[in-house]
Motif scaffolding. Structure first.
Motif, PDB file in Angstrom:
ATOM      1  N   ILE A   1      -7.913  11.981  10.815  1.00 44.96           N
ATOM      2  CA  ILE A   1      -7.554  12.204  12.218  1.00 44.96           C
ATOM      3  C   ILE A   1      -6.484  13.281  12.281  1.00 44.96           C
ATOM      4  O   ILE A   1      -5.499  13.237  11.531  1.00 44.96           O
ATOM      5  N   ASP A   2      -6.666  14.256  13.163  1.00 40.42           N
ATOM      6  CA  ASP A   2      -5.673  15.317  13.348  1.00 40.42           C
ATOM      7  C   ASP A   2      -4.627  14.884  14.364  1.00 40.42           C
ATOM      8  O   ASP A   2      -4.963  14.332  15.416  1.00 40.42           O
ATOM      9  N   PHE A   3      -3.376  15.166  14.052  1.00 39.57           N
ATOM     10  CA  PHE A   3      -2.256  14.832  14.921  1.00 39.57           C
ATOM     11  C   PHE A   3      -1.485  16.092  15.289  1.00 39.57           C
ATOM     12  O   PHE A   3      -1.281  16.974  14.452  1.00 39.57           O
ATOM     13  N   ASP A   4      -1.049  16.166  16.549  1.00 35.61           N
ATOM     14  CA  ASP A   4      -0.055  17.140  17.000  1.00 35.61           C
ATOM     15  C   ASP A   4       1.118  16.337  17.541  1.00 35.61           C
ATOM     16  O   ASP A   4       0.946  15.539  18.470  1.00 35.61           O
ATOM     17  N   ILE A   5       2.300  16.554  16.979  1.00 31.03           N
ATOM     18  CA  ILE A   5       3.473  15.785  17.396  1.00 31.03           C
ATOM     19  C   ILE A   5       4.616  16.758  17.687  1.00 31.03           C
ATOM     20  O   ILE A   5       4.879  17.679  16.909  1.00 31.03           O
ATOM     21  N   TRP A   6       5.275  16.563  18.827  1.00 31.69           N
ATOM     22  CA  TRP A   6       6.423  17.397  19.159  1.00 31.69           C
ATOM     23  C   TRP A   6       7.470  16.576  19.903  1.00 31.69           C
ATOM     24  O   TRP A   6       7.210  15.480  20.398  1.00 31.69           O
ATOM     25  N   SER A   7       8.653  17.146  19.997  1.00 29.69           N
ATOM     26  CA  SER A   7       9.776  16.482  20.647  1.00 29.69           C
ATOM     27  C   SER A   7       9.689  16.632  22.164  1.00 29.69           C
ATOM     28  O   SER A   7       9.290  17.681  22.674  1.00 29.69           O
TER      29      SER A   7
ATOM     30  N   ILE B   1      -5.000  13.825  18.227  1.00 31.27           N
ATOM     31  CA  ILE B   1      -4.117  12.948  18.984  1.00 31.27           C
ATOM     32  C   ILE B   1      -2.781  13.657  19.196  1.00 31.27           C
ATOM     33  O   ILE B   1      -2.120  14.061  18.236  1.00 31.27           O
ATOM     34  N   ASP B   2      -2.413  13.829  20.466  1.00 28.25           N
ATOM     35  CA  ASP B   2      -1.133  14.442  20.822  1.00 28.25           C
ATOM     36  C   ASP B   2      -0.095  13.343  21.030  1.00 28.25           C
ATOM     37  O   ASP B   2      -0.337  12.388  21.789  1.00 28.25           O
ATOM     38  N   ILE B   3       1.040  13.491  20.376  1.00 32.38           N
ATOM     39  CA  ILE B   3       2.117  12.497  20.488  1.00 32.38           C
ATOM     40  C   ILE B   3       3.427  13.216  20.789  1.00 32.38           C
ATOM     41  O   ILE B   3       3.764  14.223  20.149  1.00 32.38           O
ATOM     42  N   VAL B   4       4.151  12.704  21.761  1.00 28.23           N
ATOM     43  CA  VAL B   4       5.469  13.210  22.106  1.00 28.23           C
ATOM     44  C   VAL B   4       6.501  12.174  21.677  1.00 28.23           C
ATOM     45  O   VAL B   4       6.321  10.974  21.918  1.00 28.23           O
ATOM     46  N   ILE B   5       7.570  12.627  21.028  1.00 33.52           N
ATOM     47  CA  ILE B   5       8.600  11.700  20.570  1.00 33.52           C
ATOM     48  C   ILE B   5       9.929  12.016  21.249  1.00 33.52           C
ATOM     49  O   ILE B   5      10.211  13.164  21.581  1.00 33.52           O
ATOM     50  N   ASP B   6      10.727  10.973  21.456  1.00 30.63           N
ATOM     51  CA  ASP B   6      12.058  11.134  22.038  1.00 30.63           C
ATOM     52  C   ASP B   6      13.076  11.114  20.906  1.00 30.63           C
ATOM     53  O   ASP B   6      13.869  10.195  20.748  1.00 30.63           O
ATOM     54  N   GLY B   7      13.036  12.141  20.103  1.00 30.24           N
ATOM     55  CA  GLY B   7      13.922  12.200  18.944  1.00 30.24           C
ATOM     56  C   GLY B   7      13.800  13.565  18.301  1.00 30.24           C
ATOM     57  O   GLY B   7      12.964  14.382  18.681  1.00 30.24           O
ATOM     58  N   ASN B   8      14.612  13.828  17.302  1.00 29.08           N
ATOM     59  CA  ASN B   8      14.552  15.132  16.640  1.00 29.08           C
ATOM     60  C   ASN B   8      13.502  15.111  15.532  1.00 29.08           C
ATOM     61  O   ASN B   8      12.957  14.065  15.166  1.00 29.08           O
ATOM     62  N   HIS B   9      13.253  16.279  14.997  1.00 27.49           N
ATOM     63  CA  HIS B   9      12.192  16.401  14.014  1.00 27.49           C
ATOM     64  C   HIS B   9      12.567  15.825  12.658  1.00 27.49           C
ATOM     65  O   HIS B   9      11.688  15.595  11.820  1.00 27.49           O
ATOM     66  N   ASP B  10      13.866  15.563  12.415  1.00 29.87           N
ATOM     67  CA  ASP B  10      14.269  14.965  11.148  1.00 29.87           C
ATOM     68  C   ASP B  10      13.638  13.583  10.990  1.00 29.87           C
ATOM     69  O   ASP B  10      13.177  13.213   9.899  1.00 29.87           O
ATOM     70  N   VAL B  11      13.631  12.818  12.080  1.00 24.45           N
ATOM     71  CA  VAL B  11      12.997  11.489  12.043  1.00 24.45           C
ATOM     72  C   VAL B  11      11.529  11.611  11.669  1.00 24.45           C
ATOM     73  O   VAL B  11      11.005  10.865  10.839  1.00 24.45           O
ATOM     74  N   LEU B  12      10.864  12.578  12.291  1.00 28.36           N
ATOM     75  CA  LEU B  12       9.448  12.785  12.038  1.00 28.36           C
ATOM     76  C   LEU B  12       9.185  13.182  10.594  1.00 28.36           C
ATOM     77  O   LEU B  12       8.283  12.628   9.942  1.00 28.36           O
ATOM     78  N   HIS B  13       9.963  14.102  10.071  1.00 31.06           N
ATOM     79  CA  HIS B  13       9.725  14.568   8.704  1.00 31.06           C
ATOM     80  C   HIS B  13      10.005  13.471   7.676  1.00 31.06           C
ATOM     81  O   HIS B  13       9.305  13.389   6.652  1.00 31.06           O
TER      82      HIS B  13
END
Length: 251
Positions: free
Chosen positions: A102-108, A64-76
């Motif tokens: 489930i495998d995830f790919d997440i980027w900003s 599952i590919d997910i794009v976020i509108d935020g920096n990676h600090d939120v993600l971590h």
């Protein structure tokens, strides 16, 4: 696997929701995705929605590919909260990990390659639809708003099994050619758009079957087309007319 294309965006939305409701592991994965969307806007992007739109929820078996509108600090911080420790850095500077099988790919959003390299101008999140290689990947699911975002003719193209090129510029042309070929052969494409015909007519002269096969196996650990099938596609492309769709014949 035979196709059973979603009739409209609402049906596609229901299929996505049904996917996450289908077992406990997926419900837990949805909790992770929704927790992320509660911290920053998040969109499921591309392949998952494409495959569910084409084949139903049982047709999706990838990441599952997910794009976020935020920096990676939120993600971590979120990953730490869910006790996810085995995390790899993906090619977009984001993270890749497995959660509940489930495998995830997440980027900003700002790290999307076409935006970062000024290939596509970022105007709004919908601009992501212009950054994909192929038209069938130009689809988003807004996790917070629970809405599907597509181009105008997205579902019509799925129904017609028509594939078009969106963005030919990319950092790895050989890998892109293989992705297109895998889509054509594995997902039962029947019509190529004029831009894709032109692109393939040019690039398929640059790579031998052996190079493409090696690239595919290195990336996917499988081979989806034979040399004979590739030759048949090239033969089809000889009949392409500028500005026109091309009906494929492989028999």
């Amino acid at each position: 696997m035979s196709t059973k294309v979603a009739l409209n965006r609402q049906r596609l939305k229901h299929r996505i929701e049904d996917f996450f409701d289908s077992c406990e592991e997926r419900k837990e994965a949805r909790a992770l995705v929704e927790a992320l969307a509660a911290q920053t806007r998040a969109w499921i992007f591309g392949g998952m929605i494409r495959d569910i739109g084409l084949f139903g929820r049982k047709g999706f078996t990838s990441d599952i590919d997910i794009v976020i509108d935020g920096n990676h600090d939120v993600l971590h911080r979120l990953l730490s909260h869910f006790h996810i420790e085995q995390v790899a850095v993906n090619k977009l500077g984001g993270v890749r990990f497995s959660y509940r099988g489930i495998d995830f790919d997440i980027w900003s959003l700002q790290e999307t390659w076409a935006f970062k390299n000024n290939i596509i101008e970022f105007e709004e999140p919908d601009s992501l639809l212009k950054t994909t290689l192929m038209s069938w990947d130009s689809v988003l699911y807004d996790v917070r708003r629970k809405t599907v975002i597509t181009t105008e003719y997205y579902l019509n193209d799925l129904h017609q099994k028509r594939l078009e090129l969106v963005l030919p510029t990319n950092p790895n042309q050989a890998a892109s050619v293989v992705r297109i070929l895998r889509t054509i052969y594995n997902k039962h494409v029947e019509i190529l758009g004029p831009n894709l015909c032109l692109f393939l007519s040019h690039v398929l002269h640059d790579y031998s079957y052996e190079i493409l096969q090696e690239q595919e196996y290195r990336s996917y650990r499988s081979v989806s087309f034979s040399e004979g099938k590739l030759d048949k596609l090239i033969e089809n492309l000889h009949h392409a007319k500028p500005g026109c769709d091309l009906k494929l014949y492989f028999s």
